[in-house]
Design a protein around this motif. Structure first.
Motif, short mmCIF file in Angstrom:
data_model
loop_
_atom_site.label_atom_id
_atom_site.label_comp_id
_atom_site.label_asym_id
_atom_site.label_seq_id
_atom_site.Cartn_x
_atom_site.Cartn_y
_atom_site.Cartn_z
N HIS A 169 0.84 -1.20 0.00
CA HIS A 169 0.00 0.00 0.00
C HIS A 169 0.87 1.26 0.00
O HIS A 169 0.61 2.20 -0.75
CB HIS A 169 -0.92 0.00 1.23
N LYS A 170 1.90 1.27 0.83
CA LYS A 170 2.78 2.44 0.90
C LYS A 170 3.46 2.70 -0.44
O LYS A 170 3.55 3.85 -0.89
CB LYS A 170 3.82 2.23 2.00
N VAL A 173 0.89 4.15 -2.88
CA VAL A 173 0.63 5.59 -2.65
C VAL A 173 1.77 6.43 -3.21
O VAL A 173 1.54 7.48 -3.82
CB VAL A 173 0.46 5.86 -1.13
N TRP A 184 -4.82 13.24 0.00
CA TRP A 184 -6.13 12.59 0.09
C TRP A 184 -6.43 11.82 -1.18
O TRP A 184 -6.87 10.67 -1.13
CB TRP A 184 -7.22 13.64 0.34
N ARG A 186 -4.22 10.69 -3.33
CA ARG A 186 -3.30 9.56 -3.44
C ARG A 186 -3.85 8.34 -2.71
O ARG A 186 -3.86 7.24 -3.24
CB ARG A 186 -1.94 9.93 -2.82
N GLN A 187 -4.29 8.57 -1.47
CA GLN A 187 -4.84 7.47 -0.68
C GLN A 187 -6.11 6.91 -1.33
O GLN A 187 -6.31 5.68 -1.38
CB GLN A 187 -5.16 7.96 0.74
N THR A 205 -8.30 -1.88 6.20
CA THR A 205 -7.31 -0.85 5.93
C THR A 205 -5.94 -1.46 5.92
O THR A 205 -5.71 -2.56 6.43
CB THR A 205 -7.37 0.26 7.00
#
Length: 331
Positions: A169-170, A173, A184, A186-187, A205
């Protein structure tokens, strides 16, 4: 450890403790009328006041204060709906107050009860609204294109081509951030991609696993709600529960009716505002996290229940149902 306040456990005990003779007579008569209007109701003490519940839903309650009595329909809609009938009384959105020696007329009490029962019946029949849970359903193509230059389908193609399916996930992003300045967005784009490619289930999440939140506004002040949480754990953890509401303290809720026992450690205490603790039912190898937040409102106070690190989607839905039921029956 928090000190428990002495709260009457029955309506008989509550009425016996009313010091004003006029108020005791008035509230005793009101109780008798409510018993006739609600013959199948269960009598209890909820939020430190006598309460009548029908099929688990609070319908009517009353209380004595220093200089007046109060009637409470456990609804923010009943009193406003009967504004004309209540003209001349001191009212709030959640209740009606009156002098101890001037009881509410029987016809008015009947109208208050009938209005609340009708509200409960309507709510039960109303189908649940379909919730848009995917980000691509909540945010339109036009909006994402205007903000980022691509619509959702274009973003899926761009990220597939860039090998996003194999990224954390990181990393995802960071990849989106090459073309998008807003954190916001990007997430949002990263989560939308993970949902579309089955890398993330709705409700899950990246950092906290599966999570769920339930909130309800209750007819009490924030200090009263905090006292309820910290001194009456059996009301929200279950019969026999104990709680030491201090950092490093613990709680235990015994197994009952086929439900597993639960225990945990208190991690954060912000007096009057927040409790954060671990949540580990019998048989779980790792604990989840439970946070309870009290927020004052213009009329009453809201209790926000939030859970993180749940093991799967089924447990998430079970916890949603559990806390929704707890808050509904707390009235």
């Amino acid at each position: 450890m928090a000190t428990k306040t002495r709260v009457p456990q029955t309506i008989d005990a509550y009425l016996a403790g009313v010091p004003d003779p006029a108020a005791k007579k008035t509230l005793t008569a009101l109780r008798a009328q409510l018993k006739k209007l609600l013959p199948k109701a269960t009598e209890s003490i909820s939020y430190q006041m006598p309460t009548f519940k029908v099929d688990g839903s609070a319908v009517a309650g009353f209380a004595f204060f220093k200089h007046h009595c109060g009637y409470y329909p456990f609804s923010g809609s009943v009193v406003p709906a009967l504004a004309a009938e209540l003209d001349g009384y001191v009212t709030s959105k959640s209740g009606v107050t009156f002098p101890p020696d001037q009881p509410l007329p029987a016809k008015l009490v009947k109208k208050l009860v009938q209005t609340r029962l009708a509200e409960i019946a309507t709510r039960a029949k109303k189908p649940a609204a379909a919730k848009k849970t995917l980000i691509t359903e909540r945010i339109t193509d036009a909006a994402v294109k205007e903000a980022t230059g691509h619509d959702w389908k274009a973003w899926m193609r761009v990220l597939d081509k860039a090998g996003a399916a194999g990224l954390t996930h990181k990393q995802l992003v960071t990849l989106v951030g090459r073309d998008v300045e807003s954190g916001w967005w990007r997430q949002s784009i990263a989560v939308a991609y993970e949902q579309a490619r089955n890398k993330r289930v709705v409700g899950q999440t990246a950092g906290t696993g599966f999570q769920v939140g339930v909130v309800r506004t209750l007819p009490m002040t924030a200090p009263q709600l905090w006292t309820w949480l910290t001194t009456q754990p059996e009301r929200w953890l279950g019969p026999g529960a104990t709680l030491n509401a201090e950092v490093g303290g613990s709680y235990v809720a015994p197994k009952r009716r086929g439900n597993p026992g639960v225990r945990g450690e208190i991690r954060v205490v912000k007096p009057g505002k927040r409790l954060r603790m671990t949540w580990q039912p019998d048989g779980w190898t790792k604990p989840a996290t439970l946070q309870l937040t009290v927020m004052p409102k213009a009329k009453g106070a809201s209790l926000h229940v939030h859970m993180e690190k749940l093991p799967d989607a089924d447990v998430r839905e079970a916890m949603r149902e559990r806390w929704s039921k707890v808050l509904a029956q707390a009235l």
